[in-house]
Design a protein around this motif. Structure first.
Motif, PDB file in Angstrom:
ATOM      1  N   SER A 104    -104.385   0.611  -5.977  1.00 63.47           N
ATOM      2  CA  SER A 104    -103.246   0.107  -6.906  1.00 63.47           C
ATOM      3  C   SER A 104    -102.174  -0.281  -6.120  1.00 63.47           C
ATOM      4  CB  SER A 104    -102.863   1.199  -7.816  1.00 63.47           C
ATOM      5  OG  SER A 104    -102.378   2.459  -7.239  1.00 63.47           O
ATOM      6  N   PHE A 105    -102.070   0.021  -4.757  1.00 61.94           N
ATOM      7  CA  PHE A 105    -101.328  -0.543  -3.800  1.00 61.94           C
ATOM      8  C   PHE A 105    -101.953  -1.680  -2.829  1.00 61.94           C
ATOM      9  CE2 PHE A 105     -99.459   3.322  -5.417  1.00 61.94           C
ATOM     10  CZ  PHE A 105     -97.950   2.991  -5.582  1.00 61.94           C
ATOM     11  N   ASP A 106    -101.255  -2.388  -2.275  1.00 65.14           N
ATOM     12  CA  ASP A 106    -101.916  -3.468  -1.315  1.00 65.14           C
ATOM     13  C   ASP A 106    -102.577  -2.463   0.005  1.00 65.14           C
ATOM     14  OD1 ASP A 106    -101.312  -5.500  -2.694  1.00 65.14           O
ATOM     15  OD2 ASP A 106     -99.281  -5.925  -1.665  1.00 65.14           O
ATOM     16  N   THR A 107    -101.641  -1.372   0.637  1.00 61.95           N
ATOM     17  CA  THR A 107    -102.596  -0.627   1.498  1.00 61.95           C
ATOM     18  C   THR A 107    -102.070   0.765   0.881  1.00 61.95           C
ATOM     19  OG1 THR A 107    -100.415  -0.163   2.599  1.00 61.95           O
ATOM     20  CG2 THR A 107    -101.350  -2.275   3.214  1.00 61.95           C
ATOM     21  N   ALA A 108    -102.764   1.728   1.530  1.00 68.99           N
ATOM     22  CA  ALA A 108    -102.639   3.195   1.347  1.00 68.99           C
ATOM     23  C   ALA A 108    -101.449   3.926   1.686  1.00 68.99           C
ATOM     24  CB  ALA A 108    -104.062   3.845   2.148  1.00 68.99           C
ATOM     25  N   GLU A 109    -100.738   3.247   2.658  1.00 68.74           N
ATOM     26  CA  GLU A 109     -99.434   3.735   3.286  1.00 68.74           C
ATOM     27  C   GLU A 109     -98.681   4.462   2.291  1.00 68.74           C
ATOM     28  OE1 GLU A 109     -95.220   3.604   4.592  1.00 68.74           O
ATOM     29  OE2 GLU A 109     -96.171   2.290   3.179  1.00 68.74           O
ATOM     30  N   PRO A 110     -98.129   3.690   1.146  1.00 64.63           N
ATOM     31  CA  PRO A 110     -97.208   4.488   0.242  1.00 64.63           C
ATOM     32  C   PRO A 110     -97.786   5.682  -0.214  1.00 64.63           C
ATOM     33  CG  PRO A 110     -97.391   1.874  -0.357  1.00 64.63           C
ATOM     34  CD  PRO A 110     -98.535   2.349   0.710  1.00 64.63           C
ATOM     35  N   LEU A 111     -99.067   5.902  -0.898  1.00 60.63           N
ATOM     36  CA  LEU A 111     -99.611   6.951  -1.036  1.00 60.63           C
ATOM     37  C   LEU A 111     -99.706   8.106  -0.230  1.00 60.63           C
ATOM     38  CD1 LEU A 111    -102.119   5.873  -4.011  1.00 60.63           C
ATOM     39  CD2 LEU A 111    -100.111   6.974  -4.659  1.00 60.63           C
ATOM     40  N   VAL A 112     -99.979   7.619   1.130  1.00 66.39           N
ATOM     41  CA  VAL A 112    -100.135   8.405   1.984  1.00 66.39           C
ATOM     42  C   VAL A 112     -98.940   9.189   2.300  1.00 66.39           C
ATOM     43  CG1 VAL A 112    -100.398   8.610   4.547  1.00 66.39           C
ATOM     44  CG2 VAL A 112    -102.334   7.338   3.392  1.00 66.39           C
ATOM     45  N   ARG A 113     -97.899   8.391   2.339  1.00 75.07           N
ATOM     46  CA  ARG A 113     -96.554   8.982   2.583  1.00 75.07           C
ATOM     47  C   ARG A 113     -95.931   9.900   1.242  1.00 75.07           C
ATOM     48  NH1 ARG A 113     -93.496   6.908   6.784  1.00 75.07           N
ATOM     49  NH2 ARG A 113     -94.415   5.137   7.629  1.00 75.07           N
ATOM     50  N   LEU A 114     -96.199   9.561   0.083  1.00 77.19           N
ATOM     51  CA  LEU A 114     -96.023  10.528  -1.006  1.00 77.19           C
ATOM     52  C   LEU A 114     -96.724  11.641  -0.770  1.00 77.19           C
ATOM     53  CD1 LEU A 114     -94.591  10.806  -3.685  1.00 77.19           C
ATOM     54  CD2 LEU A 114     -96.722   9.728  -4.634  1.00 77.19           C
ATOM     55  N   SER A 115     -98.072  11.457  -0.551  1.00 71.97           N
ATOM     56  CA  SER A 115     -99.128  12.481  -0.569  1.00 71.97           C
ATOM     57  C   SER A 115     -98.351  13.668   0.521  1.00 71.97           C
ATOM     58  CB  SER A 115    -100.368  12.258   0.004  1.00 71.97           C
ATOM     59  OG  SER A 115    -100.861  11.379  -0.926  1.00 71.97           O
ATOM     60  N   GLU A 116     -98.182  13.347   1.793  1.00 69.48           N
ATOM     61  CA  GLU A 116     -97.464  14.100   2.907  1.00 69.48           C
ATOM     62  C   GLU A 116     -96.234  14.808   2.246  1.00 69.48           C
ATOM     63  OE1 GLU A 116     -99.105  11.502   6.677  1.00 69.48           O
ATOM     64  OE2 GLU A 116     -96.989  11.138   5.890  1.00 69.48           O
ATOM     65  N   ALA A 117     -95.543  14.146   1.336  1.00 67.57           N
ATOM     66  CA  ALA A 117     -94.181  14.680   1.002  1.00 67.57           C
ATOM     67  C   ALA A 117     -94.342  15.442   0.137  1.00 67.57           C
ATOM     68  CB  ALA A 117     -93.095  13.534   0.620  1.00 67.57           C
ATOM     69  N   VAL A 118     -95.035  15.441  -0.909  1.00 67.21           N
ATOM     70  CA  VAL A 118     -95.358  16.252  -2.142  1.00 67.21           C
ATOM     71  C   VAL A 118     -96.212  17.491  -1.454  1.00 67.21           C
ATOM     72  CG1 VAL A 118     -96.679  16.687  -4.179  1.00 67.21           C
ATOM     73  CG2 VAL A 118     -95.596  14.548  -3.759  1.00 67.21           C
ATOM     74  N   LEU A 119     -97.234  17.418  -0.572  1.00 71.35           N
ATOM     75  CA  LEU A 119     -97.847  18.658  -0.059  1.00 71.35           C
ATOM     76  C   LEU A 119     -97.124  19.332   0.645  1.00 71.35           C
ATOM     77  CD1 LEU A 119    -101.140  17.088   0.617  1.00 71.35           C
ATOM     78  CD2 LEU A 119    -100.702  18.582  -1.352  1.00 71.35           C
ATOM     79  N   GLU A 120     -95.840  18.714   1.275  1.00 70.39           N
ATOM     80  CA  GLU A 120     -94.960  19.488   2.203  1.00 70.39           C
ATOM     81  C   GLU A 120     -93.807  20.340   1.313  1.00 70.39           C
ATOM     82  OE1 GLU A 120     -91.526  18.699   5.720  1.00 70.39           O
ATOM     83  OE2 GLU A 120     -93.001  17.072   5.103  1.00 70.39           O
ATOM     84  N   ARG A 121     -93.718  19.600   0.378  1.00 67.59           N
ATOM     85  CA  ARG A 121     -92.513  20.463  -0.527  1.00 67.59           C
ATOM     86  C   ARG A 121     -92.879  21.281  -1.575  1.00 67.59           C
ATOM     87  NH1 ARG A 121     -87.284  17.930  -0.727  1.00 67.59           N
ATOM     88  NH2 ARG A 121     -86.899  19.063  -2.536  1.00 67.59           N
ATOM     89  N   GLY A 122     -94.366  21.115  -1.786  1.00 65.84           N
ATOM     90  CA  GLY A 122     -95.117  22.107  -2.862  1.00 65.84           C
ATOM     91  C   GLY A 122     -94.624  21.647  -4.234  1.00 65.84           C
ATOM     92  N   GLU A 123     -94.027  20.547  -4.404  1.00 67.77           N
ATOM     93  CA  GLU A 123     -93.722  20.265  -5.917  1.00 67.77           C
ATOM     94  C   GLU A 123     -93.622  18.695  -5.945  1.00 67.77           C
ATOM     95  OE1 GLU A 123     -90.591  19.351  -7.353  1.00 67.77           O
ATOM     96  OE2 GLU A 123     -89.435  19.272  -5.385  1.00 67.77           O
TER      97      GLU A 123
END
Length: 434
Positions: A104-123
Motif C-alpha cells: 500500500s506504500f511505495d516503500t516499506a519505510e513508512p510502515l517500518v517506522r510506524l511499527s517501531e513507534a507503536v511497538l515501542e510505545r505499547g499503544e
C-alpha cells in the motif's frame, strides 16, 4: 457468516489496479454489512491494505464499527491467550522482517517506522504517536497523504486493541499451509480447466526452481526472484501466487466462507477451495484491466454508494431488516439452501425500502434466478450495471446461489455468464475469447 475478503489484501488490490479512490470497495463492504456478514481481517490487512486505510481515515466509518462491532473481526496467528495489543500487532512484527515489502506504500519505510513507534510505545492511539516533537510527527507533515494513511493504520490498530466488544481471535491452525501447498492441491484437482491449470503449473515449477522450501510461505521472496529473472508469464505467475496466498490465509483464519475476486491472467483459486459466499468478476473486454477504465466513478454508483456508514448503521439496526437478516444468516450457517433462497429476497426487499432514490431510477438491489446447463438451480444477488448499483465494470454474485453455481462446475466463465444473463445484467465472455 464470517468471511475472508480476498480483495482486501493489499497486494491483491495493487496488482488489480484498485486505488484508494475506488469507492466501489466501500460499496461492496456496505453490501456485506447489510447482508449480515462478518468480515474477518488478517494481521497484514490491518496494516497494509489501502482499502482498510481509506475506511479508517474517516470518523464516519470508525463510528460505524464502534456501534456495529460484529461487522469486522480480527484473527491472527498470535499465541492463544495474547492480550489484544499483542494480538493485533502481529502484522507490525512482520513488517520489521528483512526484505518485507509493502503493497500500500511505495516503500516499506513508512510502515517500518510506524511499527517501531507503536511497538515501542505499547499503544496505537494516533494522537500521541504523531504529536509534535515525536519522531513520526516530525517526519510526516500534518495533512500529508502518507501521514493520513499511517494515522489510519494507527486508528485501525487502536480500534481492535482498545475498543470494547470488538471480536478478536487467534487461529486454531497449528501448522498454517503455505501458498505453495495451496497451488499443489489445486493442480491435483480433477477436471481443472486449462486456463487455470497452466498458470498454477507454471507457478509451481518456478517456485521449485527458484525459491528455497523454507521461503515458500513468503510472497516477498518470490517477488524478488521474479524481479531478478523477469520470466515469461511473470504476471500470470505473480497473480496466481497472490490468489493462492489469500486462499492459504483464509484457511489459517478459519472463516466460514470467502469473497474471492479474479485477477488478470491468474487462476481463480478462491473458487476451488473453501466456501465462496460471493465472487467478483471483471467483464472480458478490450483494454478492460481496472475498475477506473470501466468508468466506475463515484457519480456512477447509485443507491448504496450514496449512503454514509451511519445510514448503513440505521438500516442495519432496523427491526424488520434485523429479523430478515437473522433468518438469512441462520439459513447460511445451517447450509439450508431452500431456506436461504426464501430468506434472501425477503431481506433484500426490506433493505430496498430503506434505499434512497438515485437519479431518475430508484436505487435497488436486484434478485436473479439462474439455472446452468449442469442442472444446478438457485437464486443469487447479482450486481452488475447501472440497472442495479451503477457498477459499470465488475459484477458481484452473492448468496448460496453463487456458491452452488460457481462450485458446480469448473467452467466458471460459463456459470457466471449464465447467472448474469439470467438476471438481465449483460453478456460475459469466456476467458480468452474477448
Amino acid at each position: 457468516m464470517e468471511i475472508y475478503a480476498h480483495w482486501l489484501d493489499g497486494e491483491h488490490l495493487r496488482v488489480s489496479g484498485w486505488g484508494p479512490q475506488d469507492t466501489s470497495l466501500a460499496v461492496m463492504l456496505k453490501i456485506q454489512a447489510l447482508l449480515g456478514h462478518t468480515v474477518v481481517l488478517s494481521d497484514v490487512q490491518l496494516i497494509d491494505s489501502h482499502a482498510v486505510q481509506a475506511l479508517f481515515e474517516t470518523e464516519d466509518f470508525r463510528s460505524f464499527v464502534r456501534g456495529c462491532p460484529s461487522f469486522l473481526r480480527c484473527t491472527t496467528a498470535a499465541p492463544a491467550g495474547s492480550d489484544p495489543f499483542a494480538l493485533v500487532t502481529t502484522g507490525l512484527h512482520r513488517a520489521l522482517e528483512p526484505g518485507w515489502l509493502s503493497s500500500s506504500f511505495d516503500t516499506a519505510e513508512p510502515l517500518v517506522r510506524l511499527s517501531e513507534a507503536v511497538l515501542e510505545r505499547g499503544e496505537a492511539n494516533p494522537g500521541p504517536l504523531f504529536a509534535r516533537g515525536t519522531a513520526l510527527g516530525a517526519r510526516y507533515e500534518e495533512g500529508g497523504v502518507i501521514r493520513r494513511r499511517l494515522e489510519a493504520v494507527a486508528w485501525t490498530l487502536h480500534h481492535f486493541s482498545r475498543e470494547a466488544g470488538v471480536p478478536l481471535g487467534t487461529s486454531a491452525v497449528t501448522r498454517p499451509c503455505s501458498y505453495r501447498d495451496v497451488l499443489e492441491e489445486v493442480a491435483e484437482l480433477p477436471g481443472l480447466p486449462g486456463h487455470d491449470y497452466a498458470p498454477v503449473e507454471r507457478t509451481l515449477a518456478y517456485l521449485d526452481e527458484h525459491v528455497e522450501p523454507s521461503n515458500r510461505h513468503r510472497r516477498a521472496v518470490l517477488f524478488a526472484q521474479l524481479d531478478a529473472t523477469d520470466p515469461p508469464h511473470r504476471t500470470a505467475m505473480w497473480n496466481t501466487a497472490t490468489q493462492a496466498w489469500n486462499a492459504a490465509v483464509q484457511r489459517t483464519l478459519g472463516t466460514d466462507g470467502a469473497s474471492p475476486r479474479s485477477l488478470p491472467k491468474a487462476a481463480d483459486i478462491g473458487l476451488y477451495l473453501g466456501r465462496p459466499t460471493d465472487a467478483l468478476f471483471e467483464p472480458a473486454g478490450p483494454g478492460a484491466t481496472a475498475p477506473a477504465e470501466h468508468g466506475m466513478a463515484p457519480g456512477n454508483l447509485a443507491a448504496v454508494a450514496e449512503l454514509g456508514w451511519q445510514d448503513i448503521a440505521k438500516i442495519h439496526q432496523d427491526e424488520v431488516v434485523t429479523r430478515r437478516r437473522d433468518a438469512f444468516q441462520a439459513a447460511l450457517r445451517a447450509g439450508d439452501a431452500a431456506a436461504a433462497d426464501d430468506a434472501l429476497p425477503a431481506l433484500l426487499r426490506a433493505v430496498r425500502r430503506k434505499l434512497p432514490a438515485s437519479g431518475e431510477r430508484p436505487g435497488r438491489l436486484a434478485w436473479a434466478a439462474a439455472e446452468t446447463g449442469l442442472g444446478l438451480a438457485g437464486a443469487g444477488l447479482a450486481l452488475g450495471t447501472g440497472e442495479t448499483l451503477g457498477l459499470v465494470g465488475p459484477a458481484l454474485a452473492f448468496g448460496l446461489a453463487a456458491e452452488r453455481l460457481l462450485r458446480g462446475g469448473r467452467n466458471r466463465s460459463h456459470i457466471v455468464n449464465t447467472l448474469m444473463t439470467a438476471g438481465g445484467r449483460g453478456t460475459w465472455a469466456r476467458r480468452g475469447e474477448a
